[in-house]
Design an enzyme around this catalytic site. Structure first.
Site, PDB file in Angstrom:
ATOM      1  N   ASP A 127      43.117  17.204  62.079  1.00 26.84           N
ATOM      2  CA  ASP A 127      41.907  17.235  62.912  1.00 26.84           C
ATOM      3  C   ASP A 127      41.210  18.579  62.729  1.00 26.84           C
ATOM      4  O   ASP A 127      41.819  19.554  62.298  1.00 26.84           O
ATOM      5  CB  ASP A 127      42.229  16.988  64.394  1.00 26.84           C
ATOM      6  CG  ASP A 127      43.077  18.088  65.031  1.00 26.84           C
ATOM      7  OD1 ASP A 127      44.026  18.564  64.372  1.00 26.84           O
ATOM      8  OD2 ASP A 127      42.796  18.486  66.181  1.00 26.84           O
ATOM      9  N   GLU A 157      45.791  19.052  67.096  1.00 25.63           N
ATOM     10  CA  GLU A 157      46.104  20.477  67.246  1.00 25.63           C
ATOM     11  C   GLU A 157      44.953  21.215  67.912  1.00 25.63           C
ATOM     12  O   GLU A 157      45.152  22.069  68.778  1.00 25.63           O
ATOM     13  CB  GLU A 157      46.411  21.110  65.878  1.00 25.63           C
ATOM     14  CG  GLU A 157      47.058  22.487  65.967  1.00 25.63           C
ATOM     15  CD  GLU A 157      46.090  23.646  66.141  1.00 25.63           C
ATOM     16  OE1 GLU A 157      46.513  24.720  66.583  1.00 25.63           O
ATOM     17  OE2 GLU A 157      44.879  23.477  65.861  1.00 25.63           O
TER      18      GLU A 157
HETATM   19  N1  BES Z   1      44.895  27.473  62.725  1.00 27.24           N
HETATM   20  C1  BES Z   1      44.459  27.853  64.018  1.00 27.24           C
HETATM   21  C2  BES Z   1      45.267  28.974  64.612  1.00 27.24           C
HETATM   22  C3  BES Z   1      45.253  30.273  63.876  1.00 27.24           C
HETATM   23  C4  BES Z   1      44.165  30.689  63.138  1.00 27.24           C
HETATM   24  C5  BES Z   1      46.347  31.091  63.955  1.00 27.24           C
HETATM   25  C6  BES Z   1      44.198  31.897  62.464  1.00 27.24           C
HETATM   26  C7  BES Z   1      46.359  32.290  63.321  1.00 27.24           C
HETATM   27  C8  BES Z   1      45.281  32.706  62.559  1.00 27.24           C
HETATM   28  C9  BES Z   1      44.520  26.645  64.928  1.00 27.24           C
HETATM   29  O1  BES Z   1      43.967  25.504  64.330  1.00 27.24           O
HETATM   30  C10 BES Z   1      43.674  26.901  66.134  1.00 27.24           C
HETATM   31  O2  BES Z   1      42.508  27.108  65.991  1.00 27.24           O
HETATM   32  N2  BES Z   1      44.270  26.834  67.314  1.00 27.24           N
HETATM   33  C11 BES Z   1      43.549  26.928  68.521  1.00 27.24           C
HETATM   34  C12 BES Z   1      44.400  26.495  69.664  1.00 27.24           C
HETATM   35  C13 BES Z   1      44.049  25.159  70.213  1.00 27.24           C
HETATM   36  C14 BES Z   1      44.887  24.833  71.418  1.00 27.24           C
HETATM   37  C15 BES Z   1      42.597  24.979  70.497  1.00 27.24           C
HETATM   38  C16 BES Z   1      43.139  28.357  68.781  1.00 27.24           C
HETATM   39  O3  BES Z   1      43.840  29.293  68.383  1.00 27.24           O
HETATM   40  O4  BES Z   1      42.095  28.513  69.405  1.00 27.24           O
HETATM   41 MN    MN Z   2      44.666  25.271  62.448  1.00 29.52          MN
HETATM   42 MN    MN Z   3      41.737  25.740  64.483  1.00 28.73          MN
END
Ligand code: BES
Ligand code: MN
Ligand code: MN
Length: 458
Positions: A91, A155
């Site tokens: 996603d 995710e």
């Molecule tokens: N891949 C990201 C997380 C990420 C990005 C970790 C860059 C470390 C470096 C992940 O898809 C993401 O965006 N996660 C969200 C959390 C979610 C609960 C909305 C975030 O970190 O905002």
């Molecule tokens: Mn991600």
């Molecule tokens: Mn992300």
């Protein structure tokens, strides 16, 4: 032929096809935040399943959940060999603001050796590296251990249904390590491995004043304006040192040891370049901490969106009935999302003046994690990167969140390696998200080396 040569030859021969397939993957607008895209989500899950099957996985299954399906597949070569569980997500975030994209978000385009598309880096591009590395090992008969794939579709909205799936499928998901490519490196010249993720508490607040929108001349000055009140309440959440003012917020925050802080701050970081890239004259943050510490090791509170009243073209004199905001807090060990959500809710209601009503709606949360740097899996990732990038990776702490990682550890008892190949400048969640072809192919090159070293060291 040595291992590296074998890998490079295979990639070279299939380069264009890998890219064409990734482009097909990127064309699906698999936006999990918006139910309008439910059918696209299903089509994307089908694509992932088809690709896993084609690469050589067995027991490929599109596992239904109360939300978006989880794609599972595996290749068990020998029950006595170690098992790697690859996790990723198909996603993506919404493309808004769409008018800021140079080429459309779901029409992947190559410019200056970079793939531009929503999900190019986060996380379709990185998931696809794993599927192609798996294909490579199957085709060259070099898969040294067992592999399981679990690619989910929620995710970006908190992985609530994956939590249920993990709890219900402990036997199926048994593995020695979880391998994830969904984080960033410092640069190609300075490869790094993230060793931590922040947790998250996401909520929405709504401030209600009068029972309807009012003429701002007739009533303005006599009735509290919810937009003004909301702005004041939000502004009060940081003090003059940019510390968060919610009582108890920092109570369980683990302070880093002096050596840990030093190690973290020794990572290459150029503040001038950072400011220039973002177009800001000055950085901002909690007094007493460096930028790397602020993003990697300290909790934060951000407004993600704020609205109320008239926001269309032209001017309308109105005193809005309601104003609202989406607020998220990034958490660090040992804060928990439940505790912080409760503290916020209590505090935000408490600071509301009597002239308005305040409601707080929690969205989703995730717990912070720190991953070990002395495990076999970490050493394998280190060796693999050192071999393919020619430089030993630097351990760093990332600022983002992957909500399921803490749960993997709590429910399955399995530790994670965050072997991400993106860059912070890849514009994740922003317009013109990109992924460099060099990173994409380097990733495919590095992953089989990880399997080799992980199996050897196990
Ligand atoms: N891949 C990201 C997380 C990420 C990005 C970790 C860059 C470390 C470096 C992940 O898809 C993401 O965006 N996660 C969200 C959390 C979610 C609960 C909305 C975030 O970190 O905002
Ligand atoms: Mn991600
Ligand atoms: Mn992300």
């Amino acid at each position: 032929m040595d291992k590296m040569e074998l890998i490079k030859n295979y990639i070279d021969k299939h380069k264009q096809r890998f890219l064409d397939e990734l482009f097909e993957f990127l064309r699906y607008p698999s936006i999990s935040a918006d139910s309008k895209y439910n059918e696209d989500i299903i089509n994307t899950a089908n694509f992932v399943a088809k690709q896993l099957l084609a690469a050589g996985a067995t027991k490929v299954e599109i596992c239904e959940t109360a939300g978006n399906p989880i794609v599972y597949g595996e290749k068990i070569i020998d029950a006595h060999k170690p098992t790697v569980l690859v996790y990723g997500h198909y996603d993506v975030q919404p493309a808004e603001p769409i008018e800021k994209w140079i080429s459309p978000a779901f029409e992947p385009t190559l410019r200056d050796g970079k793939i531009y598309a929503r999900g190019a880096c986060d996380d379709k591009g990185q998931v696809y590296m794993h599927i192609k590395a798996f294909e490579l090992m199957m085709q060259t008969d070099t898969l040294p251990c067992n592999i399981k794939f679990m690619i989910e579709g929620e995710e970006e909205v908190g992985s609530a249904n994956l939590s249920i799936f993990v709890k219900a499928n402990k036997e199926r998901l048994k593995a020695d390590v979880i391998l994830i490519s969904d984080t960033s490196m410092i640069s190609l010249e300075n490869p790094s491995l993230e060793t931590g993720l922040r947790g998250l508490s996401y909520l929405e607040v709504e401030v209600t004043g009068p029972n309807r929108d009012l003429h701002s001349g007739v009533y303005g000055g006599a009735v509290a304006n919810p937009a003004t009140i909301l702005a004041k309440m939000i502004a009060s959440l940081h003090d003059e040192n940019n510390k968060i003012t919610i009582p108890g917020f920092y109570d369980h925050v683990l302070d880093l040891k002096t050596e840990e802080r030093q190690a973290l701050n020794s990572a290459p970081f150029n503040e001038e370049d950072y400011k220039k890239d973002l177009g800001v004259n000055e950085l901002w943050g909690e007094t007493g901490y460096s930028t790397l510490e602020r993003t990697g090791t300290r909790p934060t509170l951000e407004v993600n969106g704020i609205w109320g009243g008239y926001i269309g073209e032209g001017a309308k004199t109105v005193l809005p009935s309601k104003a609202a905001a989406k607020i998220s807090m990034r958490l660090v060990p040992n804060q928990t999302s439940e505790e912080i959500t409760n503290l916020f809710t209590h505090h935000f209601k408490k600071i509301a003046p009597k002239s308005v009503k305040v409601e707080v709606f929690p969205h989703h949360g995730g717990e912070p994690v720190v991953t070990p740097t002395d495990s076999i899996a970490y050493l394998a990732a280190q060796k693999a990167i050192e071999e393919s990038f020619g430089k030993k990776p630097i351990p760093t702490r990332g600022g983002g969140s992957i909500p399921i990682v803490a749960l993997f550890e709590a429910e399955l008892g399995i530790k994670t390696v965050l072997m991400g190949f993106g860059l912070d400048s890849d514009a994740l969640h922003s317009p013109n998200e990109k992924y460099d072809l060099v990173n994409f192919y380097k990733g495919i090159e590095t992953i089989p080396l990880f399997y080799k070293y992980f199996t050897e060291l196990s």
